[in-house]
Design an enzyme around this catalytic site. Structure first.
Site, PDB file in Angstrom:
ATOM      1  N   CYS A   2      24.047 -18.823  19.523  1.00  0.00           N
ATOM      2  CA  CYS A   2      23.747 -17.902  18.426  1.00  0.00           C
ATOM      3  C   CYS A   2      24.500 -18.265  17.163  1.00  0.00           C
ATOM      4  O   CYS A   2      25.676 -18.634  17.224  1.00  0.00           O
ATOM      5  CB  CYS A   2      24.140 -16.482  18.800  1.00  0.00           C
ATOM      6  SG  CYS A   2      23.249 -15.845  20.196  1.00  0.00           S
ATOM      7  N   ARG A  27      22.377 -25.483  16.321  1.00  0.00           N
ATOM      8  CA  ARG A  27      23.026 -24.939  17.504  1.00  0.00           C
ATOM      9  C   ARG A  27      22.018 -24.588  18.591  1.00  0.00           C
ATOM     10  O   ARG A  27      22.405 -24.314  19.727  1.00  0.00           O
ATOM     11  CB  ARG A  27      23.833 -23.690  17.125  1.00  0.00           C
ATOM     12  CG  ARG A  27      24.983 -23.997  16.192  1.00  0.00           C
ATOM     13  CD  ARG A  27      25.429 -22.781  15.432  1.00  0.00           C
ATOM     14  NE  ARG A  27      26.162 -21.843  16.252  1.00  0.00           N
ATOM     15  CZ  ARG A  27      27.494 -21.705  16.232  1.00  0.00           C
ATOM     16  NH1 ARG A  27      28.219 -22.460  15.460  1.00  0.00           N
ATOM     17  NH2 ARG A  27      28.084 -20.834  16.994  1.00  0.00           N
ATOM     18  N   TRP A  74      20.262 -17.341  20.747  1.00  0.00           N
ATOM     19  CA  TRP A  74      20.056 -18.134  21.973  1.00  0.00           C
ATOM     20  C   TRP A  74      20.269 -17.151  23.111  1.00  0.00           C
ATOM     21  O   TRP A  74      21.398 -16.737  23.383  1.00  0.00           O
ATOM     22  CB  TRP A  74      21.053 -19.297  22.022  1.00  0.00           C
ATOM     23  CG  TRP A  74      20.806 -20.238  23.154  1.00  0.00           C
ATOM     24  CD1 TRP A  74      19.932 -21.286  23.176  1.00  0.00           C
ATOM     25  CD2 TRP A  74      21.448 -20.234  24.442  1.00  0.00           C
ATOM     26  NE1 TRP A  74      19.985 -21.926  24.394  1.00  0.00           N
ATOM     27  CE2 TRP A  74      20.907 -21.290  25.188  1.00  0.00           C
ATOM     28  CE3 TRP A  74      22.420 -19.432  25.037  1.00  0.00           C
ATOM     29  CZ2 TRP A  74      21.300 -21.579  26.494  1.00  0.00           C
ATOM     30  CZ3 TRP A  74      22.818 -19.709  26.336  1.00  0.00           C
ATOM     31  CH2 TRP A  74      22.259 -20.769  27.047  1.00  0.00           C
ATOM     32  N   ASN A  98      27.406 -12.929  18.746  1.00  0.00           N
ATOM     33  CA  ASN A  98      27.428 -14.171  19.526  1.00  0.00           C
ATOM     34  C   ASN A  98      28.388 -13.920  20.682  1.00  0.00           C
ATOM     35  O   ASN A  98      29.533 -13.551  20.458  1.00  0.00           O
ATOM     36  CB  ASN A  98      27.927 -15.307  18.627  1.00  0.00           C
ATOM     37  CG  ASN A  98      28.120 -16.629  19.366  1.00  0.00           C
ATOM     38  OD1 ASN A  98      28.822 -17.487  18.891  1.00  0.00           O
ATOM     39  ND2 ASN A  98      27.517 -16.790  20.522  1.00  0.00           N
ATOM     40  N   GLY A  99      27.906 -14.078  21.918  1.00  0.00           N
ATOM     41  CA  GLY A  99      28.773 -13.871  23.074  1.00  0.00           C
ATOM     42  C   GLY A  99      28.095 -12.985  24.100  1.00  0.00           C
ATOM     43  O   GLY A  99      26.873 -12.800  24.077  1.00  0.00           O
ATOM     44  N   GLU A 478      25.589 -40.256  32.140  1.00  0.00           N
ATOM     45  CA  GLU A 478      25.309 -39.889  30.747  1.00  0.00           C
ATOM     46  C   GLU A 478      23.874 -40.289  30.354  1.00  0.00           C
ATOM     47  O   GLU A 478      23.171 -39.538  29.669  1.00  0.00           O
ATOM     48  CB  GLU A 478      26.343 -40.541  29.821  1.00  0.00           C
ATOM     49  CG  GLU A 478      26.044 -40.519  28.333  1.00  0.00           C
ATOM     50  CD  GLU A 478      25.951 -39.118  27.714  1.00  0.00           C
ATOM     51  OE1 GLU A 478      26.217 -38.131  28.410  1.00  0.00           O
ATOM     52  OE2 GLU A 478      25.565 -39.044  26.537  1.00  0.00           O
ATOM     53  N   LYS A 482      21.203 -37.571  29.105  1.00  0.00           N
ATOM     54  CA  LYS A 482      20.555 -37.667  27.792  1.00  0.00           C
ATOM     55  C   LYS A 482      19.035 -37.628  27.961  1.00  0.00           C
ATOM     56  O   LYS A 482      18.343 -36.946  27.229  1.00  0.00           O
ATOM     57  CB  LYS A 482      20.996 -38.983  27.146  1.00  0.00           C
ATOM     58  CG  LYS A 482      21.043 -38.992  25.678  1.00  0.00           C
ATOM     59  CD  LYS A 482      22.386 -38.674  25.092  1.00  0.00           C
ATOM     60  CE  LYS A 482      22.838 -37.290  25.430  1.00  0.00           C
ATOM     61  NZ  LYS A 482      24.226 -37.027  25.130  1.00  0.00           N
ATOM     62  N   GLU A 485      17.840 -34.124  28.975  1.00  0.00           N
ATOM     63  CA  GLU A 485      18.043 -33.150  27.891  1.00  0.00           C
ATOM     64  C   GLU A 485      16.902 -33.164  26.877  1.00  0.00           C
ATOM     65  O   GLU A 485      16.445 -32.110  26.457  1.00  0.00           O
ATOM     66  CB  GLU A 485      19.316 -33.489  27.102  1.00  0.00           C
ATOM     67  CG  GLU A 485      20.600 -33.000  27.698  1.00  0.00           C
ATOM     68  CD  GLU A 485      21.793 -33.353  26.808  1.00  0.00           C
ATOM     69  OE1 GLU A 485      22.585 -32.455  26.533  1.00  0.00           O
ATOM     70  OE2 GLU A 485      21.928 -34.537  26.389  1.00  0.00           O
ATOM     71  N   HIS A 501      23.249 -44.412  50.400  1.00  0.00           N
ATOM     72  CA  HIS A 501      23.679 -43.234  51.155  1.00  0.00           C
ATOM     73  C   HIS A 501      22.783 -42.037  50.884  1.00  0.00           C
ATOM     74  O   HIS A 501      23.201 -40.908  51.091  1.00  0.00           O
ATOM     75  CB  HIS A 501      25.144 -42.902  50.825  1.00  0.00           C
ATOM     76  CG  HIS A 501      26.064 -44.011  51.205  1.00  0.00           C
ATOM     77  ND1 HIS A 501      26.474 -44.223  52.503  1.00  0.00           N
ATOM     78  CD2 HIS A 501      26.608 -45.011  50.471  1.00  0.00           C
ATOM     79  CE1 HIS A 501      27.255 -45.293  52.530  1.00  0.00           C
ATOM     80  NE2 HIS A 501      27.339 -45.795  51.316  1.00  0.00           N
ATOM     81  N   LYS A 601      23.808 -26.097  21.029  1.00  0.00           N
ATOM     82  CA  LYS A 601      25.001 -26.850  20.639  1.00  0.00           C
ATOM     83  C   LYS A 601      26.138 -25.844  20.553  1.00  0.00           C
ATOM     84  O   LYS A 601      25.899 -24.662  20.337  1.00  0.00           O
ATOM     85  CB  LYS A 601      24.730 -27.458  19.265  1.00  0.00           C
ATOM     86  CG  LYS A 601      25.744 -28.479  18.811  1.00  0.00           C
ATOM     87  CD  LYS A 601      25.234 -29.864  19.032  1.00  0.00           C
ATOM     88  CE  LYS A 601      26.214 -30.923  18.614  1.00  0.00           C
ATOM     89  NZ  LYS A 601      26.043 -32.140  19.416  1.00  0.00           N
TER      90      LYS A 601
HETATM   91  N1  HGA Z   1      24.162 -11.817  24.518  1.00  0.00           N
HETATM   92  C1  HGA Z   1      23.460 -11.864  23.282  1.00  0.00           C
HETATM   93  C2  HGA Z   1      23.955 -13.003  22.421  1.00  0.00           C
HETATM   94  C3  HGA Z   1      23.771 -14.334  23.102  1.00  0.00           C
HETATM   95  C4  HGA Z   1      24.584 -15.469  22.515  1.00  0.00           C
HETATM   96  O1  HGA Z   1      25.656 -15.302  21.989  1.00  0.00           O
HETATM   97  N2  HGA Z   1      24.125 -16.713  22.648  1.00  0.00           N
HETATM   98  O2  HGA Z   1      24.828 -17.758  22.091  1.00  0.00           O
HETATM   99  C5  HGA Z   1      21.949 -11.955  23.496  1.00  0.00           C
HETATM  100  O3  HGA Z   1      21.489 -12.320  24.583  1.00  0.00           O
HETATM  101  O4  HGA Z   1      21.228 -11.627  22.568  1.00  0.00           O
END
Ligand code: HGA
Length: 606
Positions: A2, A27, A74, A98-99, A478, A482, A485, A501, A601
């Site tokens: 986020c 990000r 995100w 964010n969090g 790696e 890559k 991803e 194995h 990111k």
């Molecule tokens: N938990 C919140 C924010 C998610 C977040 O910080 N992502 O990096 C949500 O789900 O909206």
């Protein structure tokens, strides 16, 4: 992850917020939104998908106001949808976050019982409703935010905006980074300095637990106990050109191409004219170190795995390498004399930061290797070694990885020097070899047209194996990381000797097997493993040098010849074909190279 922005400006703020959010696009995100206060009235607009959808919405349904907050989401709690997009709002308050609010279920039950109507599945919405409850009790916005923050468990960067308050934003940080930007009669808040780059270079980073009361006149900072604190204003030079594609189709292509130059910068920073390694801050006293614990996530973890080969071989020091999310909850013993090393491009990786804090009072010394010197991990380390790669925007790390390798190689050589495990001429030769790497990387980049042609073939595959031996084993991991991803092709990396194995059961003529094998002392062993694949009808792409190609290139599906490289530093050079193969495969498949699906990111949630 986020992205957060906030502006108290003297112009219409919606376009400024959207532009700032664009700078946070790197990000990774799935939806976006903004809220403004206009003549006291709080309103918001939100859209799923790319920012262009939000911009389109704003064309048809504009949002006026000179004060506002914005967010790229995100998702962690609740699918990407308009209802789950931020800003979240209760009547008089909007919030971006964010969090993860870990106690959101209990809070939500409590708030629902009090009559709050929830619109989303997110943890974040509880924050807005909680603040509204306190506003309803007659508290002023500042107290309401404070009382709300007291109730929250988990990690957050939060920004509040209030109805009726054209000149107020409240920011809070616990676990996730946040920065306040100082303008002339304008103030800004952002997840990082890049978001604020063209608006201001004068930045204050919130410390852990800090809150900031922001008005156009400036910001007041308070610590987690509510005590007023002074926080330094730093002038951050972010070269705007480094945050632009500079004629390349993707940031990833630009960042791959930048590697010779940024690695040159990093090496010049750490190696004196006379060829001595100079670590900042008094360096590291390796005579007091008996072992290393290296902790990281993702590609940075693979840089640590590579460094283990170097440090053990060159300096004779045992090295443990751990994935941060495992390390932090395993709570391993940290024997006396342990040097703890944390590697993170952003310096904000939540799990790596938690692992660092676990080691803070146990390890002999905390060293970090980061790309962002102002980051939390750098600031909480005894010694931070910057990798000087410049802003890395593409989600898939490229120059970040090779610059991490260069700095870790220097750490290994410095350990060997201090411990006397290398004689002076050998040490000097290795340092010279390292200095020659930018030129060699240039020569590796020249193989790009051939890599592109091979990648077109690779894009047909649904599964790919990467093999490597010795320090090329982490690179096989790696290469596979890559590729998956950014191209979404399933790929696995294995130690060549481990193939028989189990994974050899996967081999048939539809599974390309990419063998990373410079002509080194392990070459014959790796080639034997390659023959085992070919004997079972496997399609081998041999990535080697001219000698390797001459000796073992016959009969392989494809051969990609790299320039010569001193054996010790081959992982740095062979990172480039792995990156270029992944990049061109993704381009051939038409995926979103710089912002691959589901990825972010600067991974600021655990
Ligand atoms: N938990 C919140 C924010 C998610 C977040 O910080 N992502 O990096 C949500 O789900 O909206």
């Amino acid at each position: 992850m986020c992205g957060i922005v906030g502006v108290l400006g003297d112009h219409e703020v919606a376009p400024i917020l959207v532009e700032a959010l664009k700078r946070l696009e790197y990000r990774g995100y799935d939806s976006a939104g903004i809220a403004t206060v206009n003549a006291g009235r709080l309103d918001r607009r939100r859209a799923v998908g790319k920012l262009v959808n939000l911009s389109d919405l704003l064309v048809h349904d504009p949002l006026a106001g000179k004060s506002g907050i914005g967010h790229t989401r995100w998702a962690t709690h609740g699918a990407p949808s308009i209802a789950n997009a931020h800003p979240h709002r209760a009547r008089r308050v909007a919030v971006v976050h964010n969090g993860i609010i870990e106690n959101f279920r209990a809070l939500r039950d409590e708030l629902v019982a009090q009559g709050a109507g929830f619109e989303s599945d997110t943890d974040t919405e509880t924050v807005a409703h909680l603040a509204q409850v306190f506003l309803d009790q007659g508290l002023a916005p500042r107290e309401a935010a404070e009382r709300t923050l007291e109730r929250l468990e988990g990690a957050f960067a939060l920004l509040f905006l209030f109805e009726g308050e054209d000149d107020l934003m409240i920011a809070a940080r616990k676990g996730s980074p946040l920065a306040v930007g100082h303008g002339e009669g304008e103030m800004f808040v952002g997840s990082d300095a890049i978001a604020l780059a063209p608006l201001t270079h004068r930045i204050t980073y919130l410390e852990e637990g800090d809150r900031a009361i922001v008005t156009r006149a400036g910001a007041q900072f308070f610590d987690d106990q509510g005590r007023p604190v002074n926080r330094e204003i730093r002038t951050i030079e972010i070269d705007a050109t480094r945050v632009e594609k500079g004629g390349y189709k993707h940031f990833m292509a630009k960042e791959i191409a930048e590697q010779p130059s940024v690695m040159g910068d990093a090496l010049r920073h750490y190696i004196s004219e006379s060829g001595e390694i100079v670590l900042p801050g008094g360096g590291i006293d390796f005579t007091r170190v008996s072992r290393l614990t290296m902790v990281a996530c993702g590609t940075a973890y693979l840089a640590c795995m590579t460094a283990k080969y170097w440090i053990e071989q060159l300096a004779g020091l045992p090295v443990d390498v751990d994935i941060a999310s495992e390390f932090r909850y395993r709570e391993p013993p940290i024997p006396e004399g342990t040097l703890a090393v944390f590697v993170s491009q952003s310096g904000e990786t939540a799990d790596t930061l938690a692992a660092l804090r676990y080691c803070a009072d146990k390890a002999q010394r905390i060293v970090s290797v980061v790309n962002v010197p102002e980051s939390s991990i750098a600031r909480e380390s005894d010694l931070a070694l910057p990798i000087l790669a410049g802003a890395e925007i593409s989600v898939a790390s490229t120059k970040g990885f090779t610059c991490q390798l260069a700095v870790l190689a220097l750490v290994a050589l410095e350990a060997a020097r201090q411990r006397g495990t290398l004689d002076a001429p050998t040490l000097a030769r290795h340092i010279e070899d390292l200095r020659s790497m930018p030129g060699r990387l240039n020569a590796a980049l020249a193989t790009e047209p051939r890599t592109e042609a091979i990648a077109r073939l690779l894009s047909e595959a649904t599964d790919v194996l990467f093999l490597g031996r010795g320090a090329m084993y982490p690179l096989a991991l790696e290469g596979a990381l890559k590729l998956k991803e950014i191209s979404y092709i399933h790929a696995e990396g294995y130690a060549s000797g481990e193939l028989k194995h189990g994974p050899i059961a996967l081999v048939d003529n539809t599974v390309p097997v990419i063998v990373l094998a410079p002509h080194d002392r392990l070459f014959d062993k790796t080639v034997s493993n390659m023959q085992e694949v070919m004997a079972r009808g496997g399609k081998v792409l041999l990535v080697t040098d001219a000698r390797g190609a001459a000796e073992a290139g016959e009969g392989v599906w494809q051969c990609l010849a790299m320039p010569e490289v001193p054996e010790l530093f081959a992982p740095i050079l062979y990172a480039l074909p792995a990156q270029m193969l992944a990049y061109h495969t993704a381009v051939a498949k038409g995926t979103d190279v710089d912002q691959p699906r589901n990825l972010a990111k600067s991974v600021t949630v655990e």
